[in-house]
Each structure stands twice: as structure tokens, then as C-alpha cells.
Enzyme design. Sequence first.
Site, PDB file in Angstrom:
ATOM      1  N   GLU A  68     -82.375  79.723  -3.059  1.00 34.49           N
ATOM      2  CA  GLU A  68     -83.703  79.111  -2.951  1.00 34.49           C
ATOM      3  C   GLU A  68     -84.391  79.543  -1.652  1.00 34.49           C
ATOM      4  O   GLU A  68     -85.580  79.847  -1.646  1.00 34.49           O
ATOM      5  CB  GLU A  68     -83.616  77.578  -3.028  1.00 34.49           C
TER       6      GLU A  68
ATOM      7  N   GLU B 171     -93.707  74.490 -19.208  1.00 32.43           N
ATOM      8  CA  GLU B 171     -93.864  75.248 -17.965  1.00 32.43           C
ATOM      9  C   GLU B 171     -94.264  76.694 -18.226  1.00 32.43           C
ATOM     10  O   GLU B 171     -95.081  77.258 -17.509  1.00 32.43           O
ATOM     11  CB  GLU B 171     -92.522  75.215 -17.221  1.00 32.43           C
TER      12      GLU B 171
ATOM     13  N   GLU C 163     -83.164  72.091  -9.658  1.00 29.89           N
ATOM     14  CA  GLU C 163     -84.306  71.206  -9.941  1.00 29.89           C
ATOM     15  C   GLU C 163     -84.641  70.343  -8.716  1.00 29.89           C
ATOM     16  O   GLU C 163     -85.817  70.141  -8.383  1.00 29.89           O
ATOM     17  CB  GLU C 163     -84.006  70.310 -11.145  1.00 29.89           C
TER      18      GLU C 163
ATOM     19  N   ASP D  87     -91.897  83.375  -9.928  1.00 29.59           N
ATOM     20  CA  ASP D  87     -91.286  82.167 -10.491  1.00 29.59           C
ATOM     21  C   ASP D  87     -91.386  82.158 -12.018  1.00 29.59           C
ATOM     22  O   ASP D  87     -90.512  81.612 -12.687  1.00 29.59           O
ATOM     23  CB  ASP D  87     -91.903  80.896  -9.891  1.00 29.59           C
TER      24      ASP D  87
END
Length: 230
Positions: free
Chosen positions: A219, A97, A149, A56
Site C-alpha cells: 500500500e 466500483e 480494505e 487503481d
Amino acid sequence: MEAAEEVERGNGGGVIQTWLNRHNLLYTKATKHPFILSIRDGTINLSSFKRWLGQDYIFVREFIPFVASVLLKAWRESEDGLDIEVILGGMASLNDEISWFKKEGSKWDVLVSEISPQKANQDYCRFLERLMGPDVGYTVAITAFWTIEAVYQESFSLCLQDGNNTPAELMETCQRWGNNGFGQYCQSLQGIVSRCLEKASEDVLRKSEEAFICVLDHEVGFWDMSCGEL
Ligand code: HMH
């Protein structure tokens, strides 16, 4: 055009609801994936978590230029100046992040700078790159952005719900995307998408729905990869 779709035009929120109904199975696969359920139930395999963390980080680094491209499209094409502020807020949290991934990586002995992307990640990043092209309009791009998101928001907030058994050392990860502030930000993005879809042509509506589906597929692939099911 069918009557139901006739009604849905001129109503962007209705379009999103129609998509969620139409693709409910895929949406659920993306937002309630076994990977997420195993975090919530406390049965997660920590090597899967570490794989997800490293992958990620790579994804988020690629996501930054994509968000920048959405910002540029908003500046060129949006009729509402507030869109820029919402997207800029998203960019600011990406800055945070990146630092978080480095810190979290060192906590788990994951050397984030030395990882190479796995196939599902590469495929997802290539899809983002295509969306950055000048031939992709603002409505399609912001639809993909919101979906990306929203999947994380919905997934990780599940791990914070009553009755969860989320391991303490994973709470920070879940809070990062599951917190209410991130939820509000996703709602703002959804509001923008609704407004854009209200004004969209048939062609743009179709391409936006395709982008929505593609994000959900990627995803699911990303979670599968994290579980090690390759
Ligand atoms: C794969 N999807 C993936 N990674 C993320 N960090 C997000 C969505 C949310 O930003």
C-alpha cells in the site's frame, strides 16, 4: 513463547491489536501517507490523482479474482456461513466500483482501459496472485483482504474528518471508501479475522502477520507510485 503472546492466544482481537502496536510505524505510513494528507489538505497535485485513479482501476480488476478466491476459501474452510455474506457484499461493491472508475475516469480524461500497470502495481498484483494459490489458507487470505480494505477505509475517512480541506471534486472518491457503511463492512471483516486468528496455529499466526505486513508495504508503494516518487 513470551508471556504477552501467551495471553494473546485465544484472543484474535488481541492479536490484531498486538500487530497494530508492533507495526505502528508502517501502519501509519500506509494510512496517513503524504498522498492522502495532500487530498485532505487540498494541496494534491491533480496529475498524481489521475495517476492513482488509472492505476487503481487496474488494481481493482485484479482484486476481483482475489476476492473470489477468498470467497471460495470461506466456502471450503469457514465454520461460519455468515462469512460468505460479508465477502459477497464486498464483491457486490466491487461491481459498482468498476462502473465508478470508468465514469470517474471519463470525468478526468483518464482512459482507464488503455493504461498499463506501473511497477509497484504489478508487484502488488503479483502478491495477490500468490495469495490466490491453493496452498494459502483461509485465515491468511482473509487477513490480507481485511488489511487491503482497512487501509483504504482509514485513509479516505481521514479526508472526510472535521477541518478537512478536501477539494470538492475529490469528495466522491473519499466518500467511496471513507463512508460509514464501508467502515462497518471493514469492522465485519475484522471480526472474521479475529475469530479465525483465535483458532489459528502458531504457523498460521506467523503467516497471517506476514501477509498483514506485506499488504501495508504494498500500500505504501502504491501511494508512493501515485505521488510519482519512482
Ligand atoms: C491499492 N488498495 C488499493 N486499491 C483499493 N481499491 C483498495 C486497497 C481497496 O479496495
